[in-house]
Write a protein that holds these residues in place. Structure first.
Motif, short mmCIF file in Angstrom:
data_model
loop_
_atom_site.label_atom_id
_atom_site.label_comp_id
_atom_site.label_asym_id
_atom_site.label_seq_id
_atom_site.Cartn_x
_atom_site.Cartn_y
_atom_site.Cartn_z
N THR A 90 -29.64 -14.96 2.42
CA THR A 90 -29.45 -15.33 3.83
C THR A 90 -28.05 -15.86 4.08
O THR A 90 -27.60 -15.93 5.22
CB THR A 90 -30.47 -16.41 4.25
OG1 THR A 90 -30.31 -17.55 3.40
CG2 THR A 90 -31.90 -15.90 4.14
N ARG A 127 -35.26 -25.17 -0.34
CA ARG A 127 -34.22 -26.00 0.28
C ARG A 127 -33.98 -25.58 1.73
O ARG A 127 -33.88 -26.42 2.63
CB ARG A 127 -32.93 -25.91 -0.51
CG ARG A 127 -33.00 -26.45 -1.93
CD ARG A 127 -31.61 -26.43 -2.54
NE ARG A 127 -31.57 -26.70 -3.96
CZ ARG A 127 -31.19 -27.86 -4.50
NH1 ARG A 127 -30.86 -28.86 -3.73
NH2 ARG A 127 -31.15 -28.00 -5.82
N VAL A 128 -33.87 -24.28 1.96
CA VAL A 128 -33.64 -23.76 3.30
C VAL A 128 -34.82 -24.08 4.21
O VAL A 128 -34.64 -24.54 5.35
CB VAL A 128 -33.41 -22.23 3.24
CG1 VAL A 128 -33.46 -21.62 4.63
CG2 VAL A 128 -32.06 -21.93 2.59
N LEU A 188 -34.56 -26.41 7.58
CA LEU A 188 -34.91 -25.86 8.90
C LEU A 188 -36.02 -26.67 9.56
O LEU A 188 -35.95 -26.98 10.76
CB LEU A 188 -35.35 -24.41 8.75
CG LEU A 188 -34.26 -23.38 8.44
CD1 LEU A 188 -34.88 -22.06 8.00
CD2 LEU A 188 -33.35 -23.16 9.64
N ALA A 192 -35.41 -20.97 -1.84
CA ALA A 192 -35.80 -20.95 -0.43
C ALA A 192 -36.46 -22.25 0.00
O ALA A 192 -36.50 -22.56 1.20
CB ALA A 192 -36.75 -19.77 -0.16
N LEU A 227 -39.18 -17.42 1.15
CA LEU A 227 -39.14 -18.30 2.31
C LEU A 227 -40.51 -18.42 2.95
O LEU A 227 -40.89 -19.50 3.43
CB LEU A 227 -38.11 -17.79 3.32
CG LEU A 227 -37.88 -18.67 4.55
CD1 LEU A 227 -37.41 -20.06 4.17
CD2 LEU A 227 -36.89 -18.01 5.51
N HIS A 273 -26.92 -26.66 1.59
CA HIS A 273 -26.37 -26.23 0.30
C HIS A 273 -24.99 -26.84 0.03
O HIS A 273 -24.63 -27.01 -1.13
CB HIS A 273 -26.32 -24.71 0.24
CG HIS A 273 -27.65 -24.08 0.03
ND1 HIS A 273 -28.40 -24.28 -1.10
CD2 HIS A 273 -28.40 -23.26 0.82
CE1 HIS A 273 -29.53 -23.61 -1.02
NE2 HIS A 273 -29.56 -23.00 0.14
N ALA A 311 -33.30 -18.66 9.50
CA ALA A 311 -32.62 -18.87 8.22
C ALA A 311 -31.35 -18.06 8.09
O ALA A 311 -30.44 -18.45 7.35
CB ALA A 311 -33.56 -18.55 7.06
N CYS A 363 -28.55 -24.43 7.21
CA CYS A 363 -28.78 -23.88 5.87
C CYS A 363 -27.53 -24.00 5.01
O CYS A 363 -27.60 -24.27 3.80
CB CYS A 363 -29.23 -22.43 5.97
SG CYS A 363 -30.72 -22.20 6.96
N GLY A 405 -26.76 -18.97 3.20
CA GLY A 405 -26.56 -20.40 3.17
C GLY A 405 -26.11 -20.93 1.83
O GLY A 405 -25.19 -21.76 1.75
N CYS A 406 -26.73 -20.47 0.75
CA CYS A 406 -26.38 -20.96 -0.58
C CYS A 406 -24.98 -20.50 -0.97
O CYS A 406 -24.17 -21.31 -1.44
CB CYS A 406 -27.41 -20.48 -1.60
SG CYS A 406 -27.13 -21.11 -3.25
N ASP A 433 -28.75 -20.05 11.08
CA ASP A 433 -28.68 -21.47 11.39
C ASP A 433 -27.75 -22.19 10.42
O ASP A 433 -28.00 -22.21 9.21
CB ASP A 433 -30.08 -22.09 11.33
CG ASP A 433 -30.12 -23.45 12.01
OD1 ASP A 433 -29.14 -24.21 11.89
OD2 ASP A 433 -31.14 -23.75 12.67
#
Length: 337
Positions: free
Chosen positions: A201, A73-74, A78, A71, A100, A175, A165, A171, A203-204, A168
């Motif tokens: 979430t 990274r996210v 953001l 989290a 997060l 990744h 998260a 994210c 993104g990854c 958006d």
């Protein structure tokens, strides 16, 4: 009551969306972010126990990030995006799970930005949370209720910048263009046959998939979700769910659905994740967190169906700091299915 607002439609990112993630301006404006950035990423991609006679399993050890999870990274993506989009002093509101929440608390502490977190469950923020305002959504509405409340707060007061998260695309960009490229470099020419990651979430899962496919690889992609409330389930959320649970009410994370509309998933119960923690400890002498254990169990099962020359890549998003918490959560969820 949870908001009936639907997530917006989200389409897959395409070039040049690497431009979504820009950090030079925010780093210049808030130099204290540099210390966080210096410890972010370049986490190990290391072999972990796999099945006898099956493919090798390589895990990206994301709990080596500054606050102990992927989290980080996210949160960083953001915050950088929000700082870059406005010259005014940032004030952030976000719906968040525990990981997060910790990451955003650290970042906002570094830059002196007010932070308002909307939580569905308790989260230990540590010393970075001293000045954080916490709003609680109804626990029975799960993370979906927290997301709806955070959106309402941002819409009601122009001073709060929403960090979203779950929707958006920055994210995914983080990744794809950072995490994914790290993995590709660490693979050193190996082409993964499979990629296993929690839906989270989104993104990854989506971003690394995009990065791998951009190299010409076509890995089998498997999302890991919670048996207690699977990804896309029409069931209502409730309190005490694992961090890799779905949102409930039929919602699918937009960042996943936009990139992987036909995603195949495997479900892991909290009890199975706890057993996985113990099994991994016995095999390696090392501790991992519950979400990491869930990913490892699914990656190992996927690897068992592949030949020894193949490689399965997975993510270890959480580490030993989660082991005590998962024991507590196990007590809360006994008898709840």
């Amino acid at each position: 009551m949870v908001s009936t607002r639907r997530f917006p439609n989200w389409t897959a990112l395409s070039e040049p969306h690497g431009s979504l993630f820009r950090e030079s301006g925010p780093l210049s404006r808030f130099p204290r972010l540099r210390a966080f950035r210096a410890g972010l990423g370049l986490t190990r991609l290391a072999e972990v126990p796999g099945p006898a006679g099956g493919a090798r399993v390589l895990a990206k050890h994301e709990y080596e990030n500054p606050t102990g999870s992927d989290a980080d990274r996210v949160a960083y993506a953001l915050v950088c995006q929000a700082i870059g989009a406005s010259a005014r002093q940032p004030r952030f509101v976000a719906a968040a799970g525990a990981d997060l929440a910790r990451a955003l608390s650290r970042l906002c502490s570094l830059i002196g930005a007010p932070l308002r977190l909307v939580l569905a469950e308790e989260a230990a923020l540590g010393p970075d949370g001293a000045g954080v305002r916490v709003d609680r959504s109804a626990p029975e509405d799960g993370l979906l209720g927290a997301i709806a409340l955070a959106e309402e707060i941002a819409e009601a007061g122009q001073e709060w910048i929403l960090l979203a998260a779950h929707r958006d695309p920055v994210c995914v960009a983080m990744h794809e263009f950072v995490t994914g490229r790290e993995i590709i470099g660490q693979l050193d020419g190996l082409v993964p046959a499979a990629w296993v990651c929690g839906t989270g979430t989104g993104g990854c899962l989506a971003g690394v998939t995009r990065a791998l496919r951009a190299t010409g690889a076509d890995p089998v992609v498997t999302g890991v979700t919670a048996a207690e409330l699977p990804y896309g389930s029409a069931a209502a959320p409730r309190s005490g769910l694992p961090g890799w649970a779905g949102l409930g009410h039929g919602y699918r994370q937009p960042l996943v659905e936009g990139e992987l509309p036909d995603l195949a998933t495997e479900s892991v119960r909290m009890a199975e994740a706890r057993a996985g923690i113990r099994e991994f400890r016995a095999a390696t002498g090392r501790e991992i967190g519950p979400a990491s254990a869930a990913n490892w169990l699914v990656a190992r099962a996927v690897a068992a169906k592949l030949p020894p020359e193949d490689v399965v890549v997975t993510m270890f998003p959480d580490g030993p700091h989660e082991v005590t918490a998962v024991a507590d959560l196990g007590e809360k969820t006994k008898g709840k299915g």
